[in-house]
Design an enzyme around this catalytic site. Structure first.
Site, short mmCIF file in Angstrom:
data_model
loop_
_atom_site.label_atom_id
_atom_site.label_comp_id
_atom_site.label_asym_id
_atom_site.label_seq_id
_atom_site.Cartn_x
_atom_site.Cartn_y
_atom_site.Cartn_z
N PHE A 1 0.83 -1.20 0.00
CA PHE A 1 0.00 0.00 0.00
C PHE A 1 0.86 1.24 0.00
O PHE A 1 2.05 1.20 0.30
CB PHE A 1 -0.92 0.00 1.22
CG PHE A 1 -1.93 -1.10 1.17
CD1 PHE A 1 -3.12 -0.93 0.48
CD2 PHE A 1 -1.67 -2.33 1.75
CE1 PHE A 1 -4.05 -1.95 0.40
CE2 PHE A 1 -2.59 -3.36 1.67
CZ PHE A 1 -3.78 -3.17 0.99
N CYS A 2 0.21 2.35 -0.34
CA CYS A 2 0.85 3.66 -0.36
C CYS A 2 1.63 3.87 0.93
O CYS A 2 1.08 3.61 1.99
CB CYS A 2 -0.22 4.75 -0.50
SG CYS A 2 0.36 6.40 -0.09
N PRO A 3 2.84 4.33 0.89
CA PRO A 3 3.57 4.80 -0.29
C PRO A 3 4.50 3.76 -0.91
O PRO A 3 5.29 4.09 -1.77
CB PRO A 3 4.41 5.93 0.30
CG PRO A 3 4.76 5.44 1.67
CD PRO A 3 3.59 4.60 2.13
N MET A 4 4.39 2.50 -0.46
CA MET A 4 5.38 1.50 -0.88
C MET A 4 5.50 1.25 -2.38
O MET A 4 6.61 1.19 -2.90
CB MET A 4 5.13 0.17 -0.14
CG MET A 4 5.38 0.26 1.36
SD MET A 4 6.91 1.09 1.74
CE MET A 4 8.06 -0.09 1.04
N ASP B 1 -3.06 -2.01 -4.79
CA ASP B 1 -3.56 -0.82 -4.10
C ASP B 1 -4.35 0.03 -5.09
O ASP B 1 -3.80 0.51 -6.08
CB ASP B 1 -2.36 -0.02 -3.55
CG ASP B 1 -2.79 1.27 -2.87
OD1 ASP B 1 -4.02 1.50 -2.72
OD2 ASP B 1 -1.90 2.06 -2.51
#
Lengths: 133, 84
Positions: free
Chosen positions: B21-24, B48
């Site tokens: 998920f953000c920011p990954m 995501d």
């Protein structure tokens, strides 16, 4: 981007690091100024010890479990990612250090500099985005 | 310029960001693209739903080209070329 990190609780530290890591992915230089309760996060073991705020603190373990399940990095991993990018600078507030009796050797090595509010203002004045978290 | 012609490309690299998920996904994308040469193409897989706008914004702001974006069975696929 310049962010004042004023709280050492998980709910505030996560957004600060998420914004910083997203910004670094865009090559946006980010400066995080840890002050007052935020500075406790920069003490050795501080990120690992961060809890949810107030009464919600009893749910910290559950929240950490959810974070792990969702594959979201821990706060320490977020910090490591930010530093690795080279675009994120970490500042410790000098007044808070005196106030909270924190010595330089108590801080994690990821801290770039110990500065006062004026030095941070000089940075914030040049930033396109300024946030207080 | 030939209208309607699909950009031809060879995928040089694949990034599997499914389950992240953000920011990954964006952080990993940035890292991967940094190691690529100009003109090389990366294929990104993500789950995501926020990645759609994030990838678009990232490409726009960093001067990379989003050649394709699609979704099938909850998996988003992005084809990005490094540089313009």
């Amino acid at each position: 981007m310049a962010i004042i990190v004023h709280s050492g609780t998980m709910d505030k530290l996560y957004p600060a690091f998420m914004l910083a890591s997203s910004a670094s992915a865009l090559d946006v230089e980010t400066h995080l100024f840890f002050t007052f309760w935020g500075l406790s996060a920069l003490k050795k073991g501080g990120l690992e010890a961060a809890k949810l705020p107030g009464l919600m603190r009893i749910g910290t373990g559950m929240m950490k479990g959810r974070i792990r399940e969702a594959g979201v990095p821990t706060l320490s991993e977020m910090l490591a990612m930010c530093k690795e990018s080279g675009d994120v600078k970490i500042y410790a507030c000098s007044t808070t250090m005196e106030l909270m009796k924190i010595r330089e050797e108590d801080l994690i090595p990821e801290v770039d500099e110990i500065v006062g509010a004026t030095a941070f203002m000089a940075i914030a004045l040049d930033a396109d985005i300024q946030l207080f978290i | 310029m030939m209208k309607g012609m699909v950009d031809e490309y060879v995928v040089n690299r694949t990034l599997d960001a499914r389950g992240l998920f953000c920011p990954m996904p964006i952080v990993k994308l940035k890292k991967a693209v940094k190691e690529m040469a100009d003109g090389e193409v990366i294929k990104v897989l993500a789950t995501d739903p926020g990645s759609k706008r994030d990838v678009e914004a990232w490409c726009r702001k960093t001067g990379n080209s989003l050649l394709e974006a699609s979704e099938a069975d909850g998996v988003f696929t992005y084809i990005i070329r490094k540089g313009g």
